[in-house]
Design a protein around this motif. Structure first.
Motif, PDB file in Angstrom:
ATOM      1  N   ARG B  67      -6.633   5.763  40.972  1.00 43.48           N
ATOM      2  CA  ARG B  67      -7.915   6.312  40.495  1.00 43.48           C
ATOM      3  C   ARG B  67      -9.007   5.255  40.428  1.00 43.48           C
ATOM      4  N   CYS B  68      -8.598   3.985  40.410  1.00 42.10           N
ATOM      5  CA  CYS B  68      -9.583   2.905  40.267  1.00 42.10           C
ATOM      6  C   CYS B  68     -10.345   2.713  41.573  1.00 42.10           C
ATOM      7  N   LEU B  69     -11.662   2.569  41.461  1.00 43.74           N
ATOM      8  CA  LEU B  69     -12.517   2.461  42.656  1.00 43.74           C
ATOM      9  C   LEU B  69     -12.705   1.015  43.081  1.00 43.74           C
ATOM     10  N   GLN B  70     -12.095   0.086  42.362  1.00 44.63           N
ATOM     11  CA  GLN B  70     -12.244  -1.340  42.670  1.00 44.63           C
ATOM     12  C   GLN B  70     -13.737  -1.708  42.770  1.00 44.63           C
ATOM     13  N   CYS B  71     -14.492  -1.321  41.782  1.00 36.91           N
ATOM     14  CA  CYS B  71     -15.936  -1.575  41.779  1.00 36.91           C
ATOM     15  C   CYS B  71     -16.220  -3.071  41.943  1.00 36.91           C
ATOM     16  N   LYS B  72     -17.227  -3.374  42.752  1.00 36.79           N
ATOM     17  CA  LYS B  72     -17.621  -4.784  42.958  1.00 36.79           C
ATOM     18  C   LYS B  72     -18.100  -5.406  41.651  1.00 36.79           C
ATOM     19  N   ALA B  74     -17.487  -4.359  38.665  1.00 34.22           N
ATOM     20  CA  ALA B  74     -16.450  -4.195  37.643  1.00 34.22           C
ATOM     21  C   ALA B  74     -16.987  -4.162  36.212  1.00 34.22           C
ATOM     22  N   PRO B  75     -17.691  -3.102  35.836  1.00 37.60           N
ATOM     23  CA  PRO B  75     -18.236  -3.036  34.473  1.00 37.60           C
ATOM     24  C   PRO B  75     -17.141  -3.067  33.411  1.00 37.60           C
ATOM     25  N   CYS B  76     -15.937  -2.643  33.773  1.00 37.74           N
ATOM     26  CA  CYS B  76     -14.830  -2.653  32.812  1.00 37.74           C
ATOM     27  C   CYS B  76     -14.554  -4.058  32.282  1.00 37.74           C
ATOM     28  N   ILE B  77     -14.695  -5.070  33.177  1.00 39.44           N
ATOM     29  CA  ILE B  77     -14.378  -6.444  32.746  1.00 39.44           C
ATOM     30  C   ILE B  77     -15.319  -6.862  31.617  1.00 39.44           C
ATOM     31  N   ASP B  85      -9.145  -9.552  34.418  1.00 45.50           N
ATOM     32  CA  ASP B  85      -9.544  -9.134  35.762  1.00 45.50           C
ATOM     33  C   ASP B  85      -8.915  -7.761  36.001  1.00 45.50           C
ATOM     34  N   ILE B  86      -9.614  -6.742  35.528  1.00 42.70           N
ATOM     35  CA  ILE B  86      -9.040  -5.395  35.512  1.00 42.70           C
ATOM     36  C   ILE B  86      -8.821  -4.828  36.921  1.00 42.70           C
ATOM     37  N   PRO B  87      -9.854  -4.799  37.785  1.00 40.37           N
ATOM     38  CA  PRO B  87      -9.576  -4.291  39.133  1.00 40.37           C
ATOM     39  C   PRO B  87      -8.504  -5.122  39.823  1.00 40.37           C
ATOM     40  N   GLY B  88      -8.455  -6.401  39.535  1.00 46.13           N
ATOM     41  CA  GLY B  88      -7.446  -7.281  40.145  1.00 46.13           C
ATOM     42  C   GLY B  88      -6.044  -6.820  39.800  1.00 46.13           C
ATOM     43  N   PHE B  89      -5.795  -6.601  38.505  1.00 40.98           N
ATOM     44  CA  PHE B  89      -4.417  -6.233  38.133  1.00 40.98           C
ATOM     45  C   PHE B  89      -4.098  -4.798  38.551  1.00 40.98           C
ATOM     46  N   ILE B  90      -5.128  -3.939  38.503  1.00 42.62           N
ATOM     47  CA  ILE B  90      -4.869  -2.549  38.897  1.00 42.62           C
ATOM     48  C   ILE B  90      -4.555  -2.486  40.397  1.00 42.62           C
ATOM     49  N   GLY B  91      -5.214  -3.338  41.175  1.00 41.54           N
ATOM     50  CA  GLY B  91      -4.931  -3.397  42.608  1.00 41.54           C
ATOM     51  C   GLY B  91      -3.463  -3.726  42.862  1.00 41.54           C
ATOM     52  N   PRO B 128     -17.263   1.651  29.797  1.00 39.58           N
ATOM     53  CA  PRO B 128     -18.213   1.565  30.920  1.00 39.58           C
ATOM     54  C   PRO B 128     -17.604   1.895  32.284  1.00 39.58           C
ATOM     55  N   CYS B 129     -16.342   2.320  32.336  1.00 39.41           N
ATOM     56  CA  CYS B 129     -15.669   2.539  33.624  1.00 39.41           C
ATOM     57  C   CYS B 129     -16.431   3.548  34.490  1.00 39.41           C
ATOM     58  N   THR B 130     -16.628   3.173  35.743  1.00 41.66           N
ATOM     59  CA  THR B 130     -17.412   3.988  36.680  1.00 41.66           C
ATOM     60  C   THR B 130     -16.850   5.407  36.828  1.00 41.66           C
ATOM     61  N   VAL B 131     -15.547   5.508  36.864  1.00 39.95           N
ATOM     62  CA  VAL B 131     -14.923   6.822  37.046  1.00 39.95           C
ATOM     63  C   VAL B 131     -15.252   7.732  35.860  1.00 39.95           C
ATOM     64  N   GLY B 132     -15.103   7.183  34.671  1.00 41.19           N
ATOM     65  CA  GLY B 132     -15.407   7.952  33.476  1.00 41.19           C
ATOM     66  C   GLY B 132     -16.867   8.379  33.461  1.00 41.19           C
ATOM     67  N   ALA B 141     -11.917   8.207  32.145  1.00 41.79           N
ATOM     68  CA  ALA B 141     -11.970   6.867  32.742  1.00 41.79           C
ATOM     69  C   ALA B 141     -10.574   6.471  33.208  1.00 41.79           C
ATOM     70  N   VAL B 142     -10.509   5.450  34.059  1.00 46.34           N
ATOM     71  CA  VAL B 142      -9.202   4.918  34.445  1.00 46.34           C
ATOM     72  C   VAL B 142      -8.479   4.492  33.161  1.00 46.34           C
ATOM     73  N   GLN B 143      -7.214   4.849  33.036  1.00 45.91           N
ATOM     74  CA  GLN B 143      -6.470   4.588  31.800  1.00 45.91           C
ATOM     75  C   GLN B 143      -5.972   3.138  31.783  1.00 45.91           C
ATOM     76  N   ILE B 144      -6.916   2.242  31.602  1.00 41.56           N
ATOM     77  CA  ILE B 144      -6.642   0.811  31.743  1.00 41.56           C
ATOM     78  C   ILE B 144      -5.597   0.336  30.729  1.00 41.56           C
ATOM     79  N   GLY B 145      -5.746   0.821  29.507  1.00 38.77           N
ATOM     80  CA  GLY B 145      -4.820   0.396  28.453  1.00 38.77           C
ATOM     81  C   GLY B 145      -3.388   0.808  28.757  1.00 38.77           C
TER      82      GLY B 145
END
Ligand SMILES: Cc1cc2nc3c(=O)[nH]c(=O)nc-3n(C[C@H](O)[C@H](O)[C@H](O)COP(=O)(O)OP(=O)(O)OC[C@H]3O[C@@H](n4cnc5c(N)ncnc54)[C@H](O)[C@@H]3O)c2cc1C
Ligand code: SF4
Ligand code: FES
Lengths: 299, 492
Positions: B67-72, B74-77, B85-91, B128-132, B141-145
């Motif tokens: 579900r993560c869009l790997q935003c450049k 990365a507002p989540c960070i 590095d949220i998109p990093g670990f989700i990748g 701030p997740c873009t998906v949410g 939002a991406v369920q980062i937690g």
């Protein structure tokens, strides 16, 4: 991880009263009269038991604790032997404020005679004339008598049943002392809450400054849980960080007595179960085929 | 596990396979629903202490990662207090490299298995997740937690927890006061540089609030313990049952015991009470006391534990934060028939984690919003019998932007209760400042620090709840880390 402390000696002062000496060099060095510790008989399931420090030997690095087996937890503590380790945290609370008051009367009841000793001693060393009133239910429960007699300028002993000393409650001689001229400059009382309450009532009409060392329910002893709160002159105070000593005339004794009874029923049940288990252990230890009674199912 | 749970899990595998059979465009990603967290059935869990949330399966984690869009940008960070590095670990999760994901998280977060469970993600990284944002709902939002938790649990259950490298000994000594998240984090970061580290902890177990406050059903204690064990294997020394300020004065550590720096992470202190009549009646507890009995001292193991807990039937919990939720859910598990949470504002204003509120509702906790007690009434034995409660309505917004609750005159009612648990926050712990007069504190008793966590006393640093007031695990960790950097610099 470190943090447990070895029991170096143990003795039994009466059927219900035990004395243990625990290796705790920093506590022995830091502690002052009036302070207490919290002990646990194990790290997993023990209750946290506040006990006032009866004595300390900074050279040997030990503290002496005297306790009465009043419930399941103190029973379990009494089963510990020299060489065993226990949890011990302290010294907690504020030291007794010691100065040269003039004439100090120290009133101790039962197990309270143990923590009374260091306070009486410190008062004596500060140049006070010290009268000690020792009280107990019966002769057997009178402890620390030699030590107290050694420092007291005057030592009055009473028992409820008259088995030793005068047959009276501590408030009787205390009242007499209050009526002397000049009257005492300060009264310090440690013992069962009900005794301290009546000491406060005895000195109140004479306006004699009276300090009581409170033994409320406690958990952490560090000012976190609020379990030790009592009302002093209408404001809530925390015994572990604001006390343990307070102006006895300001303490809400009835409120404190009620709070002390919070777990009475549960504790009684635990205590009974504990007695039963100890009895079973005894019988099993006898190994003479004595049949242990069926264990009561844990509730 | 219920059928629903099994369905969620099996379904994820099917979905994942289906998804990956064709190229995955952002549009497709946005259509994947957020993966539900498998959980124990509410009717069962309200009678046990086991963890409520069960954690994602690998397939669920990979599907959620899709579900993560790997935003450049990365507002989540930016929303994460320690900038994982949220998109990093989700990748990495997406590619099935769970251990690789763990390495990325551990670069900035020492305790991911804990943070994944207790962080308020919906106000941090997930806000701030873009998906949410695109789906107009933080809940979507991406369920980062949950992913963070999955990664940390995977690492642990696969025996892959690495002990961080420790530089060669420097001969410098650092004392850490308090083994909560602030102290543990600071200890690890200082130890990594090769300094000797001793943690002094007042309790007989390390972990701070994570062991005495947050219940087993939300944060299993083995997790906290295994984090402390990692520190031990790094060579950090623990002195338990040691109350700095009493067992040894703070300044003696520096002046006589050879410590080159001290970090104070002693956490929050004395609980606040409502200051209403009847609060010292039997049956009124602070949440700290109630939870410490139940958690740290294991009072829920009746017959085994020496510490008693009050037998309750009708419980009122006062407050609206995590502490209130934990107390209410604990009371239920300890056998209360009815548990009500009284909160002066409404659900929207509740500071508790959204998931905890949902779980509490599922378990049957009743919420009385816009209500606050004015008196505790007792029986003839001094035991709690009832609360006198006043109703409120929302008025104008206050400084915090929340609408201020205004009492409705004459709305007092009597609600019968036998237990009242007060969970309205804490003052600061007075002990260190009482025994160290040189240390400057503000009017609330919180230790004053500069931007590098340094206090008014040379070589003494502080962080976590003792500085912030009641905050969060992650903020406490962040401050511990910040202080460690400053300490490491002065010890260079
Ligand atoms: C019930 C409850 C639920 C919570 N839920 C959440 C949640 O879901 N998510 C979240 O992010 N946050 C939550 N919090 C808040 C979070 O737990 C705290 O913000 C965080 O633990 C603070 O960390 P700390 O290291 O500053 O202090 P603490 O965790 O309080 O640790 C301080 C430690 O220092 C010790 N200590 C104190 N004084 C001394 C001394 N003089 N000498 C030696 N040791 C000392 C204490 O015994 C304690 O172990 C919750 C808090 C509570 C009470
Ligand atoms: S904001 Fe959301 S979608 Fe974008 S990188 Fe972060 S987690 Fe992924
Ligand atoms: S014993 Fe917990 S605050 Fe005093």
């Amino acid at each position: 991880m470190h943090g447990t402390h070895k029991i170096v000696s143990k003795s039994q002062l009466s059927e219900e009263v035990f004395r243990i000496e625990v290796q705790a060099p920093l506590v022995a060095q830091e502690r002052k009269a009036g302070q207490f510790v919290i002990v646990m008989y194990d790290e997993d399931f023990s209750e946290r038991i506040p006990l006032t420090i009866a004595d300390a030997d900074p050279v040997r690095g030990t503290v002496t604790l005297i306790f009465q087996t009043v419930g399941a937890s103190t029973h379990k503590l009494a089963l510990k032997n020299p060489g065993d380790s226990i949890v011990l945290l302290g010294p907690l609370g504020n030291p007794t404020h010691i100065e040269r008051f003039g004439w100090a009367v120290c009133v101790g009841g039962g197990i309270g005679l143990a923590p009374l000793h260091p306070i009486a001693k410190a008062l004596k060393e500060a140049g006070n004339r010290v009268t000690v009133i020792s009280g107990a239910r019966t002769k057997d429960l009178l402890i620390m008598q030699d030590e107290l007699a050694a420092i007291a300028d005057e030592h009055i002993v009473v028992t409820d049943d008259g088995s030793f000393g005068r047959k009276a409650l501590v408030t009787e001689p205390l009242g007499e002392l209050c009526r002397r001229a000049p009257s005492p400059d300060i009264v310090v009382t440690i013992g069962p809450p009900i005794m301290m309450k009546f000491c406060a009532e005895t000195t109140r009409p004479y306006g004699i400054k009276t300090l009581a060392s409170l033994n409320t329910i406690m958990l952490d002893g560090t000012g976190m849980c609020g379990g030790c709160r009592v009302s002093i002159g209408g404001t809530t105070k925390f015994v572990c960080v604001d006390g343990p000593e307070f102006d006895a005339h300001l303490v809400d004794w009835d409120g404190m007595l009620m709070r002390l009874g919070t777990y009475k029923e549960i504790e009684k049940e635990a205590h009974d179960r504990c007695h039963l288990e100890m009895r079973i252990e005894e019988l099993e230890a006898q190994g003479d085929g004595a049949r242990a009674p069926e264990k009561e199912p844990a509730k | 596990m219920s059928h629903k749970e099994e369905y969620i899990m099996d379904n994820a595998e099917v979905e994942l396979a289906r998804l990956r059979s064709a190229p995955v465009t952002p549009k497709v990603r946005m259509q994947i629903p957020p993966q539900d967290m498998p959980a124990q059935d509410p009717s069962e869990r309200r009678h046990n202490m086991d963890e409520v949330a069960l954690g994602y399966t690998p397939a669920q984690a990979m599907l959620e990662a899709e579900r993560c869009l790997q935003c450049k940008n990365a507002p989540c960070i930016a929303g994460c207090p320690v900038r994982i590095d949220i998109p990093g670990f989700i990748g990495k999760v997406k590619g099935g490299d769970f251990l690789g994901a763990g390495k990325i998280i551990k670069k900035t977060n020492l305790l991911p298995s804990i943070c994944g469970r207790v962080c308020p993600q919906e106000t941090q990284c997930q806000a701030p997740c873009t998906v949410g944002k695109a789906l107009h709902s933080v809940g979507k939002a991406v369920q980062i937690g949950r992913l963070e938790r999955f990664v940390a649990d995977y690492e642990r259950t696969h025996g892959a927890v690495e002990v961080p490298n420790v530089a060669s000994p420097t001969g410098r000594k650092v004392a850490i006061v308090g083994a909560g998240p602030a102290g543990l984090t600071c200890a690890a970061d200082v130890r990594r540089e090769g300094h000797d580290v001793t943690i002094f902890e007042a309790f007989h177990k390390s972990g701070g609030v994570m062991v005495y406050g947050i219940p087993e059903f939300r944060l299993p204690k083995v997790l906290v313990q295994s984090e402390a064990e990692v520190l031990e294997s790094m060579g950090v020394d623990f002195e338990l049952n040691f109350l700095v300020g009493r067992t040894r004065p703070l300044l003696s550590l520096l002046r006589e015991d050879g410590y080159d720096a001290v970090f104070i992470g002693t956490g929050a202190g004395l609980p606040k009470f409502m200051d209403i009549p009847g609060e010292n009646l039997v049956g009124v507890f602070s949440a700290n006391e109630y939870l410490t009995r139940a958690n740290l001292l294991k009072a829920y193991m009746k017959g085994k534990a020496g510490t008693p807990i009050y037998p309750s039937h009708r419980v009122a919990v006062l407050g609206g934060g995590n502490v209130a939720m934990d107390s209410a859910r604990m009371a239920l598990r300890l056998g209360a028939e009815e548990v009500r949470v009284l909160y002066r504002r409404t659900r929207e204003e509740m500071p508790a984690r959204a998931e905890e509120v949902e779980h509490a509702i599922e378990e049957g906790i009743i919420f009385d919003f816009l209500k606050s007690p004015t008196r505790v009434l007792g029986d003839d034995k001094g035991r709690v019998a009832a609360l006198e409660v006043l109703s409120y309505e929302l008025g104008e917004p206050d400084d915090s932007g929340r609408r201020r609750p205004v009492p409705i005159r004459g709305s007092e009612e009597i609600m019968p209760f036998d237990t009242v648990i007060v969970a309205i926050g804490n003052e600061s712990n007075p002990l260190i400042s009482q025994t160290t007069p040189q240390l400057q504190v503000d009017r609330h008793g919180h230790i004053i620090v500069d931007e590098r966590q340094k206090t008014s006393v040379e070589r003494v640093y502080a962080g976590g709840d003792i500085v912030l007031g009641s905050a969060t695990v992650i903020l406490a960790m962040g401050e511990g880390r910040q202080a460690a950097q400053a300490i490491n610099e002065i010890l260079q």
